[in-house]
Design a protein around this motif. Structure first.
Motif, PDB file in Angstrom:
ATOM      1  N   THR A  14       0.805  -1.224   0.000  1.00 54.10           N
ATOM      2  CA  THR A  14       0.000   0.000   0.000  1.00 54.10           C
ATOM      3  C   THR A  14       0.841   1.279   0.000  1.00 54.10           C
ATOM      4  OG1 THR A  14      -0.196   0.264   2.408  1.00 54.10           O
ATOM      5  CG2 THR A  14      -1.780  -1.214   1.335  1.00 54.10           C
ATOM      6  N   ARG A  16      -0.737   5.392   0.497  1.00 59.09           N
ATOM      7  CA  ARG A  16      -1.925   6.237   0.500  1.00 59.09           C
ATOM      8  C   ARG A  16      -1.777   7.494  -0.364  1.00 59.09           C
ATOM      9  NH1 ARG A  16      -3.267   5.514   5.128  1.00 59.09           N
ATOM     10  NH2 ARG A  16      -4.960   6.995   5.324  1.00 59.09           N
ATOM     11  N   SER A  19      -4.787   7.978  -2.579  1.00 61.84           N
ATOM     12  CA  SER A  19      -6.113   7.722  -1.994  1.00 61.84           C
ATOM     13  C   SER A  19      -6.978   8.978  -1.859  1.00 61.84           C
ATOM     14  CB  SER A  19      -5.967   7.051  -0.619  1.00 61.84           C
ATOM     15  OG  SER A  19      -5.301   7.903   0.292  1.00 61.84           O
ATOM     16  N   THR A  23     -10.693   6.115   0.318  1.00 66.02           N
ATOM     17  CA  THR A  23      -9.922   5.668   1.480  1.00 66.02           C
ATOM     18  C   THR A  23      -8.983   4.555   1.043  1.00 66.02           C
ATOM     19  OG1 THR A  23     -11.484   3.928   2.131  1.00 66.02           O
ATOM     20  CG2 THR A  23     -11.868   6.170   3.008  1.00 66.02           C
ATOM     21  N   LEU A  24      -7.942   4.368   1.804  1.00 68.55           N
ATOM     22  CA  LEU A  24      -7.007   3.293   1.494  1.00 68.55           C
ATOM     23  C   LEU A  24      -7.707   1.942   1.562  1.00 68.55           C
ATOM     24  CD1 LEU A  24      -4.067   2.590   0.820  1.00 68.55           C
ATOM     25  CD2 LEU A  24      -3.650   2.376   3.276  1.00 68.55           C
ATOM     26  N   GLU A  43       2.675   2.052   5.470  1.00 68.90           N
ATOM     27  CA  GLU A  43       2.249   3.444   5.605  1.00 68.90           C
ATOM     28  C   GLU A  43       3.198   4.180   6.545  1.00 68.90           C
ATOM     29  OE1 GLU A  43      -0.080   4.854   3.748  1.00 68.90           O
ATOM     30  OE2 GLU A  43      -0.331   2.912   2.752  1.00 68.90           O
ATOM     31  N   GLU A  54      -6.137   1.652  10.818  1.00 69.09           N
ATOM     32  CA  GLU A  54      -6.019   1.308   9.400  1.00 69.09           C
ATOM     33  C   GLU A  54      -5.706  -0.172   9.235  1.00 69.09           C
ATOM     34  OE1 GLU A  54      -6.990   2.634   6.303  1.00 69.09           O
ATOM     35  OE2 GLU A  54      -5.479   4.234   6.393  1.00 69.09           O
TER      36      GLU A  54
END
Length: 214
Positions: A14, A16, A19, A23-24, A43, A54
């Motif tokens: 991932t 962000r 995003s 949302t992520l 992240e 998260e």
């Protein structure tokens, strides 16, 4: 959860950065619908309660899709929430220490950019290796492209799966055909796509044509 080789085929990592307007978690779910086989929460800008929140949200999604969920670097958080595993770099906790903390049933991935690092990680209990950057990187400005022959030597030096990472997307993944990798780890090639589900599905088809059949 024990790592299976097929978990390594299309590994979503991932970021962000892409995003905005969503949302992520929604992006991750779109990637899961598209067929990613493993997810790593990476992240760097989040910490504490925000990161844990998260992580729990994305972990729930991954479990609904039967896909392993790993956390980058943060072994304590992975242990706390019962994540499926962690991925650590060469400057993070050593794989043997991670294994001692998390036990035999968690997945441990280690970044390896040399044969020596790869062999040491395997001996310490790593389940898979992440090697690159095979095509530079859209997320790490200081990433140095890896010689493809070195990638093959790393694969030959260990028995555990090796996942290629670094700047991989639908337009270049076929250049990895013939390499001995078990799959690819992708950041922007998934999350920067305006249609993540569709793009991920197309990318997975290309990856399946690229990696060796086993």
């Amino acid at each position: 959860m024990k790592l299976k080789k097929e978990h390594c085929v299309l590994y979503a990592v991932t970021d962000r950065k892409w995003s905005e307007g969503t949302t992520l978690a929604r992006q991750v779910e779109a990637a899961l619908r598209g067929g990613v086989t493993m997810v790593q929460l990476r992240e760097k800008e989040l910490s504490g309660e925000a990161l844990e929140k998260e992580a729990l949200e994305i972990q729930k999604l991954c479990r609904a899709y039967g896909v392993p969920f790993l956390i980058n670097d943060n072994v304590a958080l992975a242990e706390k929430i019962g994540a499926d595993g962690v991925h650590v770099g060469q400057n993070d906790m050593e794989a043997g220490a991670v294994r001692a903390l998390l036990g035999p049933d968690k997945i441990i991935g280690v970044t390896a950019k040399t044969v020596e690092q790869a062999q040491a990680a395997e001996e310490a209990g790593a389940d898979y290796l992440g090697s690159g950057a095979v095509f530079g990187s859209a997320t790490k400005a200081d990433a140095i492209s890896m010689d493809p022959d070195l990638l093959d030597r790393i694969c030959d030096s260990v028995k555990i799966p090796v996942v290629a990472i670094g700047g991989i997307h639908a337009g270049n993944v076929a250049r990895l055909k013939g390499r001995k990798i078990s799959g690819v780890a992708v950041v922007s090639g998934i999350f920067a796509n305006p249609d993540i589900e569709k793009g991920t599905r197309a990318l997975k088809s290309l990856v399946m044509e690229t990696i060796p059949k086993s």
